[in-house]
Design a protein around this motif. Structure first.
Motif, PDB file in Angstrom:
ATOM      1  N   GLY A   1       0.792  -1.222   0.000  1.00 35.13           N
ATOM      2  CA  GLY A   1       0.000   0.000   0.000  1.00 35.13           C
ATOM      3  C   GLY A   1       0.819   1.264   0.000  1.00 35.13           C
ATOM      4  O   GLY A   1       0.303   2.336   0.257  1.00 35.13           O
ATOM      5  N   GLN A   2       2.118   1.207  -0.321  1.00 36.81           N
ATOM      6  CA  GLN A   2       2.932   2.407  -0.346  1.00 36.81           C
ATOM      7  C   GLN A   2       2.868   3.039  -1.732  1.00 36.81           C
ATOM      8  O   GLN A   2       2.740   2.352  -2.743  1.00 36.81           O
ATOM      9  CB  GLN A   2       4.381   2.085   0.031  1.00 36.81           C
ATOM     10  N   SER A   3       3.008   4.347  -1.772  1.00 31.65           N
ATOM     11  CA  SER A   3       2.889   5.086  -3.034  1.00 31.65           C
ATOM     12  C   SER A   3       4.231   5.580  -3.531  1.00 31.65           C
ATOM     13  O   SER A   3       4.275   6.455  -4.380  1.00 31.65           O
ATOM     14  CB  SER A   3       1.937   6.277  -2.844  1.00 31.65           C
ATOM     15  N   CYS A   4       5.336   5.074  -3.000  1.00 29.62           N
ATOM     16  CA  CYS A   4       6.664   5.528  -3.415  1.00 29.62           C
ATOM     17  C   CYS A   4       7.027   4.922  -4.773  1.00 29.62           C
ATOM     18  O   CYS A   4       6.740   3.744  -5.052  1.00 29.62           O
ATOM     19  CB  CYS A   4       7.714   5.133  -2.383  1.00 29.62           C
ATOM     20  N   ASN A   5       7.678   5.696  -5.588  1.00 29.17           N
ATOM     21  CA  ASN A   5       8.144   5.223  -6.888  1.00 29.17           C
ATOM     22  C   ASN A   5       9.349   4.314  -6.713  1.00 29.17           C
ATOM     23  O   ASN A   5       9.990   4.302  -5.660  1.00 29.17           O
ATOM     24  CB  ASN A   5       8.504   6.415  -7.773  1.00 29.17           C
ATOM     25  N   PRO A   6       9.666   3.525  -7.723  1.00 31.25           N
ATOM     26  CA  PRO A   6      10.867   2.677  -7.643  1.00 31.25           C
ATOM     27  C   PRO A   6      12.112   3.512  -7.366  1.00 31.25           C
ATOM     28  O   PRO A   6      12.309   4.579  -7.948  1.00 31.25           O
ATOM     29  CB  PRO A   6      10.918   2.015  -9.031  1.00 31.25           C
ATOM     30  N   GLY A   7      12.961   3.014  -6.495  1.00 30.26           N
ATOM     31  CA  GLY A   7      14.151   3.748  -6.095  1.00 30.26           C
ATOM     32  C   GLY A   7      13.929   4.692  -4.936  1.00 30.26           C
ATOM     33  O   GLY A   7      14.868   5.351  -4.490  1.00 30.26           O
ATOM     34  N   TYR A   8      12.710   4.748  -4.424  1.00 26.10           N
ATOM     35  CA  TYR A   8      12.372   5.592  -3.289  1.00 26.10           C
ATOM     36  C   TYR A   8      11.798   4.728  -2.174  1.00 26.10           C
ATOM     37  O   TYR A   8      11.304   3.619  -2.418  1.00 26.10           O
ATOM     38  CB  TYR A   8      11.359   6.672  -3.677  1.00 26.10           C
ATOM     39  N   THR A   9      11.884   5.242  -0.982  1.00 20.96           N
ATOM     40  CA  THR A   9      11.388   4.523   0.190  1.00 20.96           C
ATOM     41  C   THR A   9      10.731   5.507   1.154  1.00 20.96           C
ATOM     42  O   THR A   9      11.072   6.701   1.127  1.00 20.96           O
ATOM     43  CB  THR A   9      12.535   3.774   0.902  1.00 20.96           C
ATOM     44  N   PRO A  10       9.787   5.042   1.988  1.00 22.76           N
ATOM     45  CA  PRO A  10       9.136   5.970   2.928  1.00 22.76           C
ATOM     46  C   PRO A  10      10.144   6.613   3.883  1.00 22.76           C
ATOM     47  O   PRO A  10      11.157   6.006   4.252  1.00 22.76           O
ATOM     48  CB  PRO A  10       8.144   5.084   3.676  1.00 22.76           C
ATOM     49  N   LEU A  11       9.871   7.843   4.260  1.00 22.93           N
ATOM     50  CA  LEU A  11      10.722   8.556   5.222  1.00 22.93           C
ATOM     51  C   LEU A  11      10.808   7.775   6.529  1.00 22.93           C
ATOM     52  O   LEU A  11      11.903   7.512   7.038  1.00 22.93           O
ATOM     53  CB  LEU A  11      10.165   9.959   5.471  1.00 22.93           C
ATOM     54  N   ILE A  12       9.683   7.392   7.067  1.00 23.76           N
ATOM     55  CA  ILE A  12       9.591   6.494   8.226  1.00 23.76           C
ATOM     56  C   ILE A  12       8.397   5.589   7.982  1.00 23.76           C
ATOM     57  O   ILE A  12       7.311   6.067   7.629  1.00 23.76           O
ATOM     58  CB  ILE A  12       9.409   7.258   9.560  1.00 23.76           C
ATOM     59  N   SER A  13       8.584   4.303   8.162  1.00 26.56           N
ATOM     60  CA  SER A  13       7.489   3.365   7.938  1.00 26.56           C
ATOM     61  C   SER A  13       6.465   3.460   9.064  1.00 26.56           C
ATOM     62  O   SER A  13       6.720   4.049  10.121  1.00 26.56           O
ATOM     63  CB  SER A  13       8.031   1.938   7.850  1.00 26.56           C
ATOM     64  N   VAL A  14       5.312   2.868   8.836  1.00 28.01           N
ATOM     65  CA  VAL A  14       4.274   2.843   9.863  1.00 28.01           C
ATOM     66  C   VAL A  14       4.755   2.080  11.091  1.00 28.01           C
ATOM     67  O   VAL A  14       4.481   2.462  12.232  1.00 28.01           O
ATOM     68  CB  VAL A  14       2.977   2.216   9.297  1.00 28.01           C
ATOM     69  N   SER A  15       5.511   0.996  10.869  1.00 24.55           N
ATOM     70  CA  SER A  15       6.053   0.237  11.998  1.00 24.55           C
ATOM     71  C   SER A  15       7.047   1.078  12.795  1.00 24.55           C
ATOM     72  O   SER A  15       7.076   1.034  14.031  1.00 24.55           O
ATOM     73  CB  SER A  15       6.735  -1.043  11.497  1.00 24.55           C
ATOM     74  N   GLY A  16       7.882   1.855  12.090  1.00 29.58           N
ATOM     75  CA  GLY A  16       8.818   2.725  12.788  1.00 29.58           C
ATOM     76  C   GLY A  16       8.120   3.801  13.591  1.00 29.58           C
ATOM     77  O   GLY A  16       8.540   4.123  14.711  1.00 29.58           O
ATOM     78  N   LEU A  17       7.056   4.360  13.039  1.00 29.86           N
ATOM     79  CA  LEU A  17       6.286   5.358  13.786  1.00 29.86           C
ATOM     80  C   LEU A  17       5.626   4.739  15.003  1.00 29.86           C
ATOM     81  O   LEU A  17       5.504   5.381  16.052  1.00 29.86           O
ATOM     82  CB  LEU A  17       5.234   5.988  12.872  1.00 29.86           C
ATOM     83  N   HIS A  18       5.194   3.491  14.874  1.00 30.76           N
ATOM     84  CA  HIS A  18       4.603   2.810  16.025  1.00 30.76           C
ATOM     85  C   HIS A  18       5.639   2.623  17.134  1.00 30.76           C
ATOM     86  O   HIS A  18       5.347   2.821  18.316  1.00 30.76           O
ATOM     87  CB  HIS A  18       4.034   1.463  15.589  1.00 30.76           C
ATOM     88  N   GLN A  19       6.853   2.267  16.758  1.00 34.49           N
ATOM     89  CA  GLN A  19       7.910   2.125  17.753  1.00 34.49           C
ATOM     90  C   GLN A  19       8.261   3.468  18.383  1.00 34.49           C
ATOM     91  O   GLN A  19       8.533   3.547  19.589  1.00 34.49           O
ATOM     92  CB  GLN A  19       9.147   1.499  17.110  1.00 34.49           C
ATOM     93  N   LEU A  20       8.259   4.528  17.588  1.00 35.34           N
ATOM     94  CA  LEU A  20       8.487   5.864  18.134  1.00 35.34           C
ATOM     95  C   LEU A  20       7.368   6.259  19.091  1.00 35.34           C
ATOM     96  O   LEU A  20       7.605   6.919  20.105  1.00 35.34           O
ATOM     97  CB  LEU A  20       8.592   6.871  16.989  1.00 35.34           C
ATOM     98  N   HIS A  21       6.167   5.831  18.780  1.00 36.47           N
ATOM     99  CA  HIS A  21       5.018   6.075  19.659  1.00 36.47           C
ATOM    100  C   HIS A  21       5.233   5.405  21.013  1.00 36.47           C
ATOM    101  O   HIS A  21       4.963   5.999  22.077  1.00 36.47           O
ATOM    102  CB  HIS A  21       3.757   5.537  18.996  1.00 36.47           C
ATOM    103  N   ILE A  22       5.718   4.182  20.988  1.00 36.14           N
ATOM    104  CA  ILE A  22       5.995   3.466  22.233  1.00 36.14           C
ATOM    105  C   ILE A  22       7.112   4.150  23.011  1.00 36.14           C
ATOM    106  O   ILE A  22       7.087   4.212  24.250  1.00 36.14           O
ATOM    107  CB  ILE A  22       6.362   1.997  21.933  1.00 36.14           C
ATOM    108  N   PHE A  23       8.092   4.704  22.310  1.00 40.02           N
ATOM    109  CA  PHE A  23       9.172   5.432  22.977  1.00 40.02           C
ATOM    110  C   PHE A  23       8.635   6.658  23.730  1.00 40.02           C
ATOM    111  O   PHE A  23       9.073   6.943  24.848  1.00 40.02           O
ATOM    112  CB  PHE A  23      10.215   5.868  21.946  1.00 40.02           C
ATOM    113  N   ILE A  24       7.698   7.372  23.140  1.00 34.01           N
ATOM    114  CA  ILE A  24       7.080   8.511  23.820  1.00 34.01           C
ATOM    115  C   ILE A  24       6.361   8.051  25.084  1.00 34.01           C
ATOM    116  O   ILE A  24       6.423   8.702  26.136  1.00 34.01           O
ATOM    117  CB  ILE A  24       6.108   9.240  22.879  1.00 34.01           C
ATOM    118  N   PHE A  25       5.704   6.912  25.004  1.00 35.91           N
ATOM    119  CA  PHE A  25       5.021   6.366  26.184  1.00 35.91           C
ATOM    120  C   PHE A  25       6.030   6.029  27.286  1.00 35.91           C
ATOM    121  O   PHE A  25       5.815   6.357  28.459  1.00 35.91           O
ATOM    122  CB  PHE A  25       4.222   5.124  25.787  1.00 35.91           C
ATOM    123  N   PHE A  26       7.131   5.391  26.924  1.00 35.71           N
ATOM    124  CA  PHE A  26       8.173   5.069  27.906  1.00 35.71           C
ATOM    125  C   PHE A  26       8.723   6.345  28.532  1.00 35.71           C
ATOM    126  O   PHE A  26       8.963   6.406  29.741  1.00 35.71           O
ATOM    127  CB  PHE A  26       9.301   4.282  27.227  1.00 35.71           C
TER     128      PHE A  26
END
Length: 527
Positions: free
Chosen positions: A150-175
């Motif tokens: 479901g990502q809209s990045c063109n070939p040779g590009y990647t998301p700035l931060i993935s949804v999983s990475g944002l979820h982990q960052l969310h947990i870091f804020i909670f900690f």
């Protein structure tokens, strides 16, 4: 979303049983209400015991939690938008906190199929790390699933931060929110426990006060206990002087002679000599006043968090070197505070005078760095926050990636770092912060917030008596002269009142009295 890549359940709420949604929401609401009630209970206790400084500190903690909660809401709302921001793949491989999986194992670039094969077949990952590497491969597979679906990045590009990475960052804020409260409570508990041990010395000062009037107590300055404890051959040169002060903070950082001498100097300079004054209670309030400062998170400290996250690159060992910084700073602060006490003792011995009872120390800001006592408190604030942040980062990475992850390549080194963090927390809370609360009283000024309440009551009583005299005088003049009160006089209706703006004016007078020489010293002496 990541779970869907593993064949897990990726149902939306419209296909989730209502009882499941209601149960989860009910549990979250109940926990939130209980936490709010606990905070409100603490606030009520502080208000009943007139712990205004602790009440303000609690309000500051609530404000910091609100900021962290707002950051969490922004992450939750913006995660889909952030994950759609694309960057070139070559930039996505720069400044990584851990090496990519294929470089970690020396194999071909990992794919979802390859990750499943390595985990299931027990290949190189099994041989190198067993279950830990299986967990890393599982993480990698989930990340690929999250980034590939479901990502809209063109070939040779990647998301700035993935949804999983944002979820982990969310947990870091909670900690960060949870441990911020825990470390604040530990700091205050250890500091109050240290000062509570000085109560016995406060009771002993009564005996020493009576001994001051004993003519047999005349002694030379170098014969007093305070000077003898600090004047030795090791304090003759600058190198040995700071060497002794460095180690003294670990062994009885505040002695009975130190406490009684600084108490005597404070009362003599700021109050009427011989006043019945509870100095230990004053120090406790001073600690609570300082706690209001160290419990907050300033924009500068938030900047240090962002800087740490930026330079925490694999191979730079930034986390290792930064872990030493809080300990170095707090030991330097403790050495400086001990040096102030020792310097006051040496100044007394250089007078070669005869004293009766306890020697009188010189109260001045010149002993502190840049003649600025508040700088020491700011350094303590930085140490407490930086140390708490590093320990929070450790617990978060352990929870998210496991003990044997790339963050903990050397077990003995990681244990040493954690021990350093815990040691710095204990030293700062139990030794340095109470020591600062005591030594900072040797500055040129008092903390005006300590006596505001007592002075305000005295001023209100004085204002009330003055108002009665003014009203009585005005009535007498009216009856005697038989004419209206002139514009320069004050009628009863024009007399200042103790409500509204009058209270603000009296509060300003209270602050002025506390920070100026005390002509009305009887207002500050306790019965």
């Amino acid at each position: 979303m990541a779970g869907g890549g593993e064949g897990g359940d990726s149902r939306q709420l419209d296909l989730t049983p209502t009882w499941a949604v209601a149960a989860v929401c009910a549990i979250i609401v109940i926990i939130s209400i209980l936490l709010e009630k606990i905070i409100h209970k603490f606030a009520k206790v502080f208000e009943e015991r007139k712990k205004h400084a602790l009440l303000e500190a609690l309000e500051k903690i609530k404000a910091e939690l609100m900021v962290l909660g707002f950051i969490s809401l922004l992450l939750t709302f913006g995660q889909n938008y952030i994950s759609k921001m694309c960057i070139p793949a070559k930039y996505a491989r720069t400044m990584l906190p851990c090496l990519p999986l294929e470089e970690r194992h020396g194999g071909a670039p990992a794919t979802e199929h390859g990750a499943q094969t390595e985990e299931g077949g027990g290949g190189g990952g099994e041989a190198e790390g067993g279950g830990h590497h299986r967990r890393l491969l599982s993480y990698e597979r989930r990340f690929l699933a999250a980034e590939g679906g479901g990502q809209s990045c063109n070939p040779g590009y990647t998301p700035l931060i993935s949804v999983s990475g944002l979820h982990q960052l969310h947990i870091f804020i909670f900690f960060l929110a949870v441990f911020h409260v825990i470390y604040s409570a530990i700091t205050m508990t250890l500091g109050r426990a240290k000062i509570r041990g000085w109560k016995e010395w406060e009771e002993d000062h009564i005996v020493d006060q009576d001994a001051l009037n004993d003519p047999r107590r005349f002694r030379l300055t170098h014969e007093t206990s305070f000077v003898r404890d600090h004047n030795s051959i090791w304090t003759k040169t600058p190198v040995s002087f700071y060497f002794v002060c460095f180690f003294r903070q670990f062994f009885r950082s505040v002695r009975r002679a130190d406490y009684l001498t600084m108490r005597h100097g404070f009362v003599t300079v700021h109050l009427a000599p011989g006043s019945k004054f509870d100095f230990q209670k004053y120090i406790k309030r001073s600690l609570e006043d300082d706690f209001k400062v160290v419990v907050g998170i300033s924009p500068l400290l938030w900047g240090s968090v962002v800087l740490f996250l930026l330079v925490n690159v694999h191979g730079w060992h930034a986390a290792f070197w930064v872990s030493f910084l809080p300990l170095v700073v707090i030991l330097a602060v403790g050495t400086k505070l001990q040096a102030i006490i020792t310097r006051m003792a040496l100044d007394i011995s250089e007078r070669h005078a005869v004293v009766q009872g306890i020697p009188l120390v010189q109260v001045s800001d010149k002993y502190f760095w840049f003649a600025w006592p508040q700088l020491v408190l700011y350094l303590i604030h930085y140490v407490l926050f930086q140390n708490a942040f590093e320990l929070t980062y450790f617990w978060w990475t352990w929870y998210e990636f496991g003990w044997a992850s790339c963050f903990y390549e050397d077990d003995s080194l990681m244990i040493f770092r954690v021990a350093l963090g815990l040691g710095a927390q204990v030293v700062c809370s139990y030794v340095t912060l109470p020591l600062y609360a005591l030594v900072t009283q040797m500055g040129s000024t008092m903390k005006k917030s300590i006596f505001d309440e007592q002075t305000s009551k005295a001023l209100k009583q004085w204002h009330k008596n003055a108002l009665k005299k003014k009203v009585s005088k005005g009535r007498t003049e009216t009856r005697t002269l038989g004419e209206a009160v002139g514009p320069g006089d004050h009628s009863p209706e024009q007399s200042p009142r103790s409500t509204g703006a009058g209270e603000t004016e009296m509060a300003e007078q209270s602050a002025t009295i506390v920070t100026t020489p005390y002509d009305n010293r009887d207002l500050l002496s306790e019965p």
